[in-house]
Design an enzyme around this catalytic site. Structure first.
Site, PDB file in Angstrom:
ATOM      1  N   LYS A 108       0.862  -1.189   0.000  1.00 44.64           N
ATOM      2  CA  LYS A 108       0.000   0.000   0.000  1.00 44.64           C
ATOM      3  C   LYS A 108       0.891   1.229   0.000  1.00 44.64           C
ATOM      4  O   LYS A 108       2.033   1.173   0.494  1.00 44.64           O
ATOM      5  CB  LYS A 108      -0.882   0.016   1.251  1.00 44.64           C
ATOM      6  CG  LYS A 108      -2.089   0.913   1.133  1.00 44.64           C
ATOM      7  CD  LYS A 108      -3.221   0.216   0.417  1.00 44.64           C
ATOM      8  CE  LYS A 108      -4.429   1.099   0.265  1.00 44.64           C
ATOM      9  NZ  LYS A 108      -5.535   0.351  -0.342  1.00 44.64           N
TER      10      LYS A 108
HETATM   11  P1  NAD Z   1     -12.998   7.877  -2.839  1.00 48.65           P
HETATM   12  O1  NAD Z   1     -11.992   8.889  -2.484  1.00 48.65           O
HETATM   13  O2  NAD Z   1     -13.459   7.780  -4.247  1.00 48.65           O
HETATM   14  O3  NAD Z   1     -14.313   8.063  -1.942  1.00 48.65           O
HETATM   15  C1  NAD Z   1     -14.289   8.148  -0.560  1.00 48.65           C
HETATM   16  C2  NAD Z   1     -15.674   8.588  -0.100  1.00 48.65           C
HETATM   17  O4  NAD Z   1     -15.717   8.620   1.318  1.00 48.65           O
HETATM   18  C3  NAD Z   1     -16.053   9.990  -0.562  1.00 48.65           C
HETATM   19  O5  NAD Z   1     -17.412  10.002  -0.909  1.00 48.65           O
HETATM   20  C4  NAD Z   1     -15.821  10.844   0.676  1.00 48.65           C
HETATM   21  O6  NAD Z   1     -16.619  12.007   0.669  1.00 48.65           O
HETATM   22  C5  NAD Z   1     -16.260   9.861   1.731  1.00 48.65           C
HETATM   23  N1  NAD Z   1     -15.770  10.185   3.062  1.00 48.65           N
HETATM   24  C6  NAD Z   1     -14.550  10.616   3.447  1.00 48.65           C
HETATM   25  N2  NAD Z   1     -14.531  10.828   4.763  1.00 48.65           N
HETATM   26  C7  NAD Z   1     -15.763  10.491   5.218  1.00 48.65           C
HETATM   27  C8  NAD Z   1     -16.376  10.483   6.483  1.00 48.65           C
HETATM   28  N3  NAD Z   1     -15.720  10.864   7.569  1.00 48.65           N
HETATM   29  N4  NAD Z   1     -17.650  10.069   6.550  1.00 48.65           N
HETATM   30  C9  NAD Z   1     -18.331   9.684   5.453  1.00 48.65           C
HETATM   31  N5  NAD Z   1     -17.801   9.675   4.238  1.00 48.65           N
HETATM   32  C10 NAD Z   1     -16.549  10.077   4.126  1.00 48.65           C
HETATM   33  O7  NAD Z   1     -12.409   6.478  -2.322  1.00 48.65           O
HETATM   34  P2  NAD Z   1     -12.854   5.022  -2.759  1.00 48.65           P
HETATM   35  O8  NAD Z   1     -11.929   4.550  -3.809  1.00 48.65           O
HETATM   36  O9  NAD Z   1     -14.324   5.009  -2.974  1.00 48.65           O
HETATM   37  O10 NAD Z   1     -12.492   4.194  -1.446  1.00 48.65           O
HETATM   38  C11 NAD Z   1     -13.390   4.066  -0.344  1.00 48.65           C
HETATM   39  C12 NAD Z   1     -12.885   2.960   0.576  1.00 48.65           C
HETATM   40  O11 NAD Z   1     -12.840   1.722  -0.151  1.00 48.65           O
HETATM   41  C13 NAD Z   1     -11.479   3.149   1.125  1.00 48.65           C
HETATM   42  O12 NAD Z   1     -11.421   2.634   2.424  1.00 48.65           O
HETATM   43  C14 NAD Z   1     -10.605   2.302   0.206  1.00 48.65           C
HETATM   44  O13 NAD Z   1      -9.413   1.865   0.834  1.00 48.65           O
HETATM   45  C15 NAD Z   1     -11.545   1.145  -0.040  1.00 48.65           C
HETATM   46  N6  NAD Z   1     -11.241   0.402  -1.255  1.00 48.65           N
HETATM   47  C16 NAD Z   1     -11.198   1.025  -2.466  1.00 48.65           C
HETATM   48  C17 NAD Z   1     -10.949   0.283  -3.594  1.00 48.65           C
HETATM   49  C18 NAD Z   1     -10.955   0.905  -4.961  1.00 48.65           C
HETATM   50  O14 NAD Z   1     -10.883   0.155  -5.937  1.00 48.65           O
HETATM   51  N7  NAD Z   1     -11.100   2.215  -5.090  1.00 48.65           N
HETATM   52  C19 NAD Z   1     -10.708  -1.097  -3.495  1.00 48.65           C
HETATM   53  C20 NAD Z   1     -10.772  -1.701  -2.240  1.00 48.65           C
HETATM   54  C21 NAD Z   1     -11.049  -0.931  -1.139  1.00 48.65           C
END
Ligand code: NAD
Length: 424
Positions: A108
């Site tokens: 990561k």
């Molecule tokens: P992103 O940046 O596209 O979206 C994150 C979202 O969370 C946004 O809508 C933001 O406004 C919201 N957010 C941030 N702080 C917040 C809070 N305190 N309360 C509520 N909402 C809040 O990120 P993403 O790619 O959608 O990733 C989201 C999660 O999924 C992360 O934990 C990431 O590690 C995990 N993840 C992502 C992927 C991927 O392919 N993008 C794969 C596996 C896991």
């Protein structure tokens, strides 16, 4: 601290795994090795801002384990990024890749920055500087980064460009150094939607096993890449999306929102608040605003956590009323909260299973680049479904046989694959 707590959850299956396999010595060795990452890279990134000042940003790439293949994992940009968090997420990547049967290890990366406070040019320069600093440690056979929180295909494209410049090579296969590229830049169709799609596939399988009937009421925290796509796919499958939220707050309506319209509205307004879009209309009288704490505590069938880690902890775990929690974010439930929720009978579909669609499809993107192929979205989603249903069924079988929760069952399956490679 987060790492120790997460590793503690994993340690809980050690004795059970020993009793299943019997090779206490080797299993002891594996646990000892997995407790430490293989490499931690910390870099300082100078950035000349548009106001002429230089700021120094901290960046990380933590390569946890490569027993099963090259390291793989996202890069996040966030003002609270720290070594402990990145180490934890790298460890979870090792577990996840092994669980779903990919020939990949876990890593990561991240930069401690608020990307919204930078101009686009500054963000590009910072992203390129990060690649220059970690260049020696990445590549299709070493470590393959991808997008994560606050990073997207545009940022990955800058990184690819910088990587190719330094490599001084036109070999297209080098593009497999990064996944999550834009389609025009040899990215993969469906990659952007993959994590959300994976969550839908897992949830569908799960409700089939329990014979649950739709419409099921769903609340989703986080409306970025993962939360939005999950909402969209669940809506298409007949789930009722009654609450959605992002960092600025959330919306609620028992009528159920249309996520695609909510996203259009969010793009216009810059926030989700007031985007009460139901069926084909958005109307300010159709819903209510709720806070990010309230969304977690709604009495719903399914609560999907798609924002950040540790959002359910010992202080709010008791207030959770959802029957099922789908962990789309990594590590969204602390160890103490996990115990409280399990005691309450809440079923948790763990992160390493629920959000593994992203890394599986990243692997397809690597294959596409390395074999000079062009996959279409239908093929991507069909292959994804095969991986996920197979993994889900194996986890389910372990859970049933050993009478343990889904997280422990997922850990056991993942360990089994790591163990088999370790002794081979
Ligand atoms: P992103 O940046 O596209 O979206 C994150 C979202 O969370 C946004 O809508 C933001 O406004 C919201 N957010 C941030 N702080 C917040 C809070 N305190 N309360 C509520 N909402 C809040 O990120 P993403 O790619 O959608 O990733 C989201 C999660 O999924 C992360 O934990 C990431 O590690 C995990 N993840 C992502 C992927 C991927 O392919 N993008 C794969 C596996 C896991």
């Amino acid at each position: 601290m987060i790492f120790e707590n997460t590793f503690q959850k994993f340690l809980e299956v050690k004795e059970l795994f020993k009793s299943l396999i019997g090779d206490g010595q080797k299993i002891g060795e594996i646990f000892k090795i997995l407790e430490k990452p293989q490499r931690e890279i910390k870099v300082y990134l100078p950035l000349k801002k548009e106001n002429g000042e230089i700021d120094i940003f901290e960046g990380y790439r933590i390569q946890h384990n490569n027993f099963l293949g090259p390291y793989k994992g996202g890069i996040r940009y966030f003002q609270e990024v720290n070594e402990d968090e990145i180490k934890t997420l790298a460890f979870l990547m090792t577990i996840k890749c092994a669980l779903v049967g990919l020939p990949l290890g876990g890593a990561k990366g991240g930069i401690r920055v608020d990307p919204k406070a930078l101009s686009e040019k500054e963000l590009e320069n910072l992203s390129r500087e990060y690649v220059r600093k970690i260049y020696d440690f990445i590549g299709p056979e070493k470590d393959i980064p991808a997008p994560d929180v606050n990073t997207n295909s545009k940022i990955i494209d800058w990184m690819v460009d910088e990587y190719l410049k330094i490599s001084n090579s036109n070999d297209k296969k080098l593009k497999a150094t990064f996944t999550g590229k834009s389609i025009e830049n040899d990215g993969l169709e469906g990659r952007e939607e993959a994590t959300g799609k994976g969550g839908e596939i897992i949830l569908e399988r799960f409700i089939q096993k329990l014979n649950l009937q739709k419409p099921l009421r769903v609340a989703i925290q986080g409306f970025g890449n993962v939360g939005y796509n999950l909402a969209k796919f669940l809506y298409q499958k007949g789930y009722k999306i009654i609450a959605l939220s992002d960092s600025k707050g959330g919306i609620y309506s028992e009528e159920g929102f249309n996520p695609e319209l909510v996203m259009e509205c969010k793009k216009e307004k810059g926030m989700i608040s007031g985007c009460y879009c139901i069926g084909s209309v958005c109307d300010s009288n159709l819903g209510n605003d709720i806070s990010n704490e309230e969304i977690l505590e709604l009495d719903v069938d399914i609560l999907a956590l798609a924002a950040l880690e540790n959002v359910i902890h010992k202080y709010n775990a008791d207030k959770i009323k959802a029957k099922i929690i789908l962990e789309m974010a990594n590590n969204p439930i602390t160890e103490e909260a996990d115990e409280i929720l399990n005691k309450k009978g809440v079923i948790i579909i763990p992160d390493v299973l629920a959000n593994s669609g992203g890394v599986i499809v990243s692997y397809f993107e690597m294959l596409q680049n390395l074999n000079n192929e062009k996959w279409n979205k239908t093929k991507v989603f069909e292959e994804l479904e095969k991986y996920l249903t197979k993994t889900f069924d194996e986890v389910w079988e372990i859970k049933e046989k050993l009478n343990i929760d889904l997280r422990k069952a997922a850990f056991i399956l993942s360990l089994k694959r790591i163990y088999e490679k370790y002794i081979s």
